[in-house]
Design an enzyme around this catalytic site. Structure first.
Site, PDB file in Angstrom:
ATOM      1  N   CYS A  52      39.224  32.769  27.877  1.00 20.13           N
ATOM      2  CA  CYS A  52      38.649  32.390  26.593  1.00 20.13           C
ATOM      3  C   CYS A  52      37.129  32.241  26.723  1.00 20.13           C
ATOM      4  O   CYS A  52      36.637  31.722  27.723  1.00 20.13           O
ATOM      5  CB  CYS A  52      39.259  31.070  26.111  1.00 20.13           C
ATOM      6  N   ASP A 110      44.653  36.848  50.598  1.00 18.45           N
ATOM      7  CA  ASP A 110      43.663  36.322  51.553  1.00 18.45           C
ATOM      8  C   ASP A 110      43.439  34.824  51.392  1.00 18.45           C
ATOM      9  O   ASP A 110      43.288  34.103  52.378  1.00 18.45           O
ATOM     10  CB  ASP A 110      42.336  37.075  51.366  1.00 18.45           C
ATOM     11  N   SER A 162      47.596  36.168  25.158  1.00 17.60           N
ATOM     12  CA  SER A 162      48.599  36.880  25.951  1.00 17.60           C
ATOM     13  C   SER A 162      49.133  38.051  25.133  1.00 17.60           C
ATOM     14  O   SER A 162      49.024  38.075  23.900  1.00 17.60           O
ATOM     15  CB  SER A 162      49.730  35.936  26.339  1.00 17.60           C
ATOM     16  N   ILE A 217      39.588  44.532  50.031  1.00 14.04           N
ATOM     17  CA  ILE A 217      39.998  43.758  48.856  1.00 14.04           C
ATOM     18  C   ILE A 217      40.170  42.309  49.272  1.00 14.04           C
ATOM     19  O   ILE A 217      40.871  42.014  50.235  1.00 14.04           O
ATOM     20  CB  ILE A 217      41.325  44.280  48.268  1.00 14.04           C
ATOM     21  N   HIS A 220      41.769  30.075  32.807  1.00  8.96           N
ATOM     22  CA  HIS A 220      41.388  29.341  31.598  1.00  8.96           C
ATOM     23  C   HIS A 220      39.909  29.012  31.656  1.00  8.96           C
ATOM     24  O   HIS A 220      39.398  28.537  32.678  1.00  8.96           O
ATOM     25  CB  HIS A 220      42.197  28.043  31.488  1.00  8.96           C
ATOM     26  N   ASP A 234      43.214  47.845  51.562  1.00  7.89           N
ATOM     27  CA  ASP A 234      43.407  46.391  51.603  1.00  7.89           C
ATOM     28  C   ASP A 234      42.289  45.664  52.347  1.00  7.89           C
ATOM     29  O   ASP A 234      41.944  44.529  52.005  1.00  7.89           O
ATOM     30  CB  ASP A 234      44.752  46.054  52.250  1.00  7.89           C
ATOM     31  N   GLU A 277      48.718  41.629  50.300  1.00  8.43           N
ATOM     32  CA  GLU A 277      48.022  40.818  51.305  1.00  8.43           C
ATOM     33  C   GLU A 277      47.138  39.800  50.592  1.00  8.43           C
ATOM     34  O   GLU A 277      46.061  40.131  50.091  1.00  8.43           O
ATOM     35  CB  GLU A 277      47.184  41.711  52.226  1.00  8.43           C
ATOM     36  N   SER A 322      41.184  34.247  24.255  1.00 14.59           N
ATOM     37  CA  SER A 322      41.834  35.441  24.789  1.00 14.59           C
ATOM     38  C   SER A 322      43.333  35.185  24.772  1.00 14.59           C
ATOM     39  O   SER A 322      43.793  34.133  25.228  1.00 14.59           O
ATOM     40  CB  SER A 322      41.357  35.729  26.216  1.00 14.59           C
TER      41      SER A 322
END
Length: 391
Positions: A198, A112, A226, A74, A156, A71, A110, A224
């Site tokens: 997209c 950030d 779903s 990241i 998006h 973590d 976690e 793109s």
């Protein structure tokens, strides 16, 4: 009496040989070793109908943690407005599949940067490291020239832009500029950019920095899509590109040696309903020789065991092993300190040499051959002293 012209020629030849040795020998720095991995995971959307984008990001977050990235390495940026949303029939839970078997939110997430902290400015500050002094270390990308960084973004987008919370946009030239700054500041060795949006391919059009690999979920002019709708939740819960990326990684663990090429070739356009795009001209290594764990996993030296960890035993044998390990660790720290000292000495030596070379080059234009020879000899003595010191 010595011929001034002859002395000058000899001095020039001597300086030329020394310059070649200095520039191509021990003063030149070797490439940094790959020694750590980081992940920056960004959901650029908010609002309930964009539930799938948060699920995308949390899914990648779970994957890189499972494959060994801790973590503290990241950086997770998301609006974080789904788990406790009034429309959520499963409070404090987020799913990426209609079977609801895996709660992505869990107990160990976690975040950030959350809510209105997810801005283009904060995103750029994370990548460049240009924070205000009050920003804690946990919210900083503390990478270095030995780091491999995974940058994942979902939301998006359109032709050469990615929207941040329907309020602002990250342009393709913004991304190219921040990557260039990162490279100049030695903030990464290699960078993998993965974008699920997209027309994702257009976001990479202006990248120029070496060591960068990019993959997008769709080409210019493509959307793109779903993957599926969850009737209980009422919205789509994951995007197709991320869904099939997760399907690939669910077959792996941190010890797997699957290559990036196998990941890239796993994307089927008929399943994605778009064409995945790869930008590989800035990346020199063959993809079939690069394990996916170079970006999605850990580089820690680990030993796989079949039995559970039982703690330290009170037996003398284990005590001796512990003493041996402590001694080895102490020796390693001493070696690292010596390496740091040597590196500092080398840096100081370079500064001295560059200053002396500047003076010497100025003297090459003068007619006083005696002074030129004296400077040349002095340079040789300085070079010999530094070589002896470093050895």
């Amino acid at each position: 009496m010595a011929n001034p012209a002859g002395l000058r020629i000899r001095a020039v030849l001597l300086v030329g040989m020394v310059l070649i040795g200095v520039r191509s020998g021990w003063v030149s720095s070797s490439p940094a070793m790959h020694n750590n991995n980081w992940a920056v995971l960004v959901c650029t959307s908010r609002f309930w109908f964009n539930y799938r984008h948060m699920a995308n990001t949390l899914s990648l977050y779970r994957t890189v943690k499972r494959l060994g990235i801790p973590d503290e390495r990241i950086i997770l940026m998301l609006a974080d407005d789904m788990a406790c949303n009034a429309r959520n029939n499963y409070p404090a839970q987020v799913f990426n599949n209609e079977n609801h078997q895996l709660n992505l939110y869990g107990d160990n997430v976690e975040v950030d940067y959350r809510g209105y902290e997810v801005t283009v400015e904060n995103f750029l500050r994370v990548l460049t490291g240009r924070h205000e002094s009050a920003v804690p270390r946990s919210k900083r990308l503390l990478s270095d020239e030995g780091s491999h960084i995974l940058l994942y973004m979902t939301g998006h987008g359109g032709n050469e832009f990615l929207k941040f919370q329907d309020n602002e946009e990250l342009q393709s030239h913004d991304l190219a500029d921040v990557v260039k700054q990162m490279k100049e500041k030695n903030r990464f060795k290699e960078l993998l950019i993965m974008v699920d949006t997209c027309q994702a391919a257009t976001l990479f059009s202006q990248l120029q920095s070496p060591g960068v690999l990019a993959i997008g979920s769709s080409m210019k002019g493509e959307n793109s899509y779903s993957h599926h709708l969850d009737s209980d939740i009422g919205v789509s819960v994951v995007d197709r590109f991320t869904f099939y990326t997760l399907a690939f990684f669910e077959r792996l663990n941190m010890y797997s040696n699957a290559s990036l090429n196998s990941l890239f070739t796993s994307f089927n356009p008929s399943l994605l309903m778009s064409t995945a795009y790869y930008r590989m001209d800035l990346y020199k290594r063959p993809l079939n020789e690069v394990p996916v764990t170079n970006f999605f996993g850990s580089v820690m030296k680990t030993i796989q065991t079949e039995s559970a960890y039982s703690g330290f035993s009170i037996k003398q044998k284990n005590k001796n092993n512990l003493k041996s390990e402590l001694k080895t660790e102490k020796n390693r720290i001493l070696v690292e300190r010596e390496d740091i000292t040597t590196s500092r000495n080398l840096k100081e030596s370079r500064n001295i040499l560059d200053g002396y070379l500047k003076i010497l080059q100025e003297k090459l234009g003068e007619r006083d051959s005696d002074k030129l020879v004296i400077y040349g000899l002095g340079f040789m003595v300085l070079l010999l002293s530094i070589s002896t010191l470093l050895n």
